[in-house]
Design an enzyme around this catalytic site. Structure first.
Site, PDB file in Angstrom:
ATOM      1  N   ASP A   1      -8.457  -6.219  -5.010  1.00 43.61           N
ATOM      2  CA  ASP A   1      -8.034  -5.120  -4.138  1.00 43.61           C
ATOM      3  C   ASP A   1      -9.236  -4.227  -3.824  1.00 43.61           C
ATOM      4  O   ASP A   1     -10.010  -3.872  -4.712  1.00 43.61           O
ATOM      5  CB  ASP A   1      -6.939  -4.304  -4.834  1.00 43.61           C
ATOM      6  CG  ASP A   1      -6.180  -3.402  -3.880  1.00 43.61           C
ATOM      7  OD1 ASP A   1      -6.817  -2.709  -3.066  1.00 43.61           O
ATOM      8  OD2 ASP A   1      -4.946  -3.377  -3.966  1.00 43.61           O
TER       9      ASP A   1
ATOM     10  N   ASP B   1     -14.255 -21.770  -8.647  1.00 41.26           N
ATOM     11  CA  ASP B   1     -13.304 -20.896  -7.944  1.00 41.26           C
ATOM     12  C   ASP B   1     -14.054 -19.775  -7.231  1.00 41.26           C
ATOM     13  O   ASP B   1     -15.056 -19.252  -7.749  1.00 41.26           O
ATOM     14  CB  ASP B   1     -12.316 -20.270  -8.938  1.00 41.26           C
ATOM     15  CG  ASP B   1     -11.010 -21.044  -9.016  1.00 41.26           C
ATOM     16  OD1 ASP B   1     -10.827 -21.971  -8.222  1.00 41.26           O
ATOM     17  OD2 ASP B   1     -10.173 -20.710  -9.880  1.00 41.26           O
TER      18      ASP B   1
ATOM     19  N   SER C   1       0.848  -1.186   0.000  1.00 40.12           N
ATOM     20  CA  SER C   1       0.000   0.000   0.000  1.00 40.12           C
ATOM     21  C   SER C   1       0.893   1.249   0.000  1.00 40.12           C
ATOM     22  O   SER C   1       1.709   1.426  -0.898  1.00 40.12           O
ATOM     23  CB  SER C   1      -0.964  -0.023   1.189  1.00 40.12           C
ATOM     24  OG  SER C   1      -1.945   0.968   1.057  1.00 40.12           O
TER      25      SER C   1
ATOM     26  N   ASP D   1     -11.580 -20.374 -17.810  1.00 46.25           N
ATOM     27  CA  ASP D   1     -10.194 -20.844 -17.849  1.00 46.25           C
ATOM     28  C   ASP D   1     -10.102 -22.350 -17.579  1.00 46.25           C
ATOM     29  O   ASP D   1      -9.026 -22.881 -17.333  1.00 46.25           O
ATOM     30  CB  ASP D   1      -9.334 -20.088 -16.837  1.00 46.25           C
ATOM     31  CG  ASP D   1      -9.893 -20.169 -15.417  1.00 46.25           C
ATOM     32  OD1 ASP D   1     -10.926 -20.836 -15.220  1.00 46.25           O
ATOM     33  OD2 ASP D   1      -9.285 -19.580 -14.512  1.00 46.25           O
TER      34      ASP D   1
ATOM     35  N   HIS E   1      -6.151  -6.175  -0.771  1.00 48.57           N
ATOM     36  CA  HIS E   1      -5.200  -5.069  -0.689  1.00 48.57           C
ATOM     37  C   HIS E   1      -4.067  -5.471   0.253  1.00 48.57           C
ATOM     38  O   HIS E   1      -4.237  -5.488   1.474  1.00 48.57           O
ATOM     39  CB  HIS E   1      -5.901  -3.809  -0.184  1.00 48.57           C
ATOM     40  CG  HIS E   1      -5.041  -2.585  -0.236  1.00 48.57           C
ATOM     41  ND1 HIS E   1      -4.606  -2.031  -1.419  1.00 48.57           N
ATOM     42  CD2 HIS E   1      -4.529  -1.806   0.747  1.00 48.57           C
ATOM     43  CE1 HIS E   1      -3.866  -0.965  -1.164  1.00 48.57           C
ATOM     44  NE2 HIS E   1      -3.803  -0.809   0.146  1.00 48.57           N
TER      45      HIS E   1
END
Length: 456
Positions: free
Chosen positions: A323, A186, A110, A181, A368
């Protein structure tokens, strides 16, 4: 050992009582800093490092953030504090041990990630290896991003996305886009750039009051996904947030607390008014004022890393796709600008050159710095240390998702993190919860598209 550099920069150096591994580890800060990062220093010391941290020149007890109005203190927080503490720390080590550190490393996330990038760009001799996680390198424009959404909610409070509504949106995005994918189920998107979710799917029909989003809420979501732009010129000021990050959009909730950051930083440093009203920010003329009066003092967006590369420095940057404080694509945009500055339109050649000293790892479902729904625990320090000391460039890092993010609870899944522009691809057999069943593969289509956008 505690020391102060005039007029107000306090730092602490911790020296191992027993074995010293002959290495210095500088650690970064978060937010507006104002305190020593003891929680980061403790594991560094336990691992045999001498370690150093600073309060960046002011105290967090200054709840009014009056330090921002002091040009010297603002400069220390924005540009010079890590350099000053590092130079002095090396002098203290030399005096105590009779020799300075053999290698020096910096680890931060950060604001600490921004500090690491400041070191690489402006003080390249300080550290041999740098780990920069979720780097708040474009801090002044991140403040605009907070205002971008907050102003909309202030004008249209019916557009607030509460926790249940953010969860609804996130689940709809995952249902639409996971599996592309080859991996079903997931809790995150491996690469959100491949997701083209249509928000209209969630629009409430006449009479619906649950399990859907109102037109105002959809407009808020569109605002978050969209880049911050100058309304007059159309210039992008800051990228939008990625699909799959919706659960983390606390800034789109009621009474977003993050407005205290731009209110203090822009109010004092740009408008010279501690009581400035963030609702009045103009994304045309005020954005230009931020560029002139603040960005050059605190941002770490210079693409000139030539001195850091020339002295043999190594940089690992990591960014979570989920994030909740900054746009995940910001490091990708920066990395591509470094490539273009390095080699012009010879992208493949410049990629090879840049990857000799700088590698970017995108973290699927990473939050984050830490947290997030995906595998978010990985050892970037060991990777950069091996790169510096043995010349072994990281071809991947294995990240772990612990149950409830508590190691004692056991492992939920592992996944390889791949150096951009590679992404993790499932081999097609074996449990998708195990990293060994994935490989790092080139993703040239998205890479070329990303670079092309930077060329415009």
């Amino acid at each position: 050992m505690t020391a102060t550099i005039a007029p107000s920069l306090t730092f602490e150096v911790w020296l191992p009582a027993g074995f010293w591994n002959q290495r210095l580890q500088g650690v970064g800060n978060g937010g507006f800093a104002g305190q020593i990062s003891y929680s980061a220093m403790a594991p560094a010391l336990a691992a045999g490092y001498a370690t150093v941290s600073t309060d960046t020149g002011h105290s967090a007890s200054d709840s009014a953030n009056s330090w921002i109005s002091n040009p010297t203190q603002l400069e220390m927080w924005g540009r010079t504090s890590i350099h000053l503490m590092t130079v002095r720390a090396k002098e203290i080590l030399a005096a105590h041990y009779g020799t300075g550190p053999k290698y020096s490393y910096f680890v931060g996330g950060s604001t600490g990630g921004r500090q690491g990038m400041i070191e690489a760009q402006y003080y390249p001799d300080d550290y041999d290896g740098i780990v920069s996680k979720s780097p708040g390198m474009d801090y002044s424009h991140a403040m605009m991003e907070v205002l971008w959404t907050s102003q909309r909610l202030a004008q249209s409070p019916d557009g607030v996305l509460r926790e249940d509504e953010r969860k609804l949106l996130n689940e709809a995005v995952l249902a639409a886009c996971t599996g592309r994918d080859g991996v079903q189920g997931d809790p995150m998107l491996n690469d959100p750039r491949d997701c083209g979710f249509n928000l209209a799917r969630l629009k409430c029909r006449a009479g619906e009051t649950g399990g859907c989003l109102t037109a105002e809420q959809i407009a808020t979501a569109e605002r978050v996904y969209a880049p911050v732009t100058n309304p007059r010129t159309g210039e992008q000021l800051y990228p939008g947030f990625s699909h799959g990050s919706e659960s983390a959009w606390h800034f789109a909730a009621e009474n977003p607390a993050l407005t205290s950051y731009p209110q203090a930083l822009l109010g004092r440093a740009v408008f010279n008014d501690a009581n400035w009203d963030w609702r009045t920010f103009d994304f045309d003329k005020d954005a230009a004022l931020v560029e002139k009066k603040l960005a050059r003092k605190i941002d770490a967006t210079s693409t000139d890393l030539s001195r850091f590369a020339a002295r043999g420095g190594k940089l690992i940057m990591a960014q979570g796709w989920s994030d909740d404080y900054q746009a995940a694509t910001l490091p990708i945009e920066y990395y591509n600008r470094v490539l273009l500055d390095k080699g012009g339109h010879h992208v493949r050649s410049s990629l090879r050159d840049v990857q000799e000293f700088y590698r970017l790892f995108m973290v699927p479902g990473g939050g984050h710095v830490t947290g997030g729904p995906g595998p978010n625990s990985f050892d970037a320090l060991s990777a950069v240390r091996s790169w510096v000391e043995r010349g072994t460039a990281p071809k991947k890092m294995v990240a772990t998702k612990y149950v409830a993010d508590v190691p004692e609870n056991g492992v939920a899944m592992t996944r390889p993190l791949c150096p951009y522009p590679q992404v993790a691809r499932y081999d097609g057999s074996g449990p998708t919860s195990e990293a060994s069943n994935f490989r790092c593969a080139d993703d040239w289509a998205d890479f070329v598209a990303d670079v092309a956008r930077e060329m415009r």
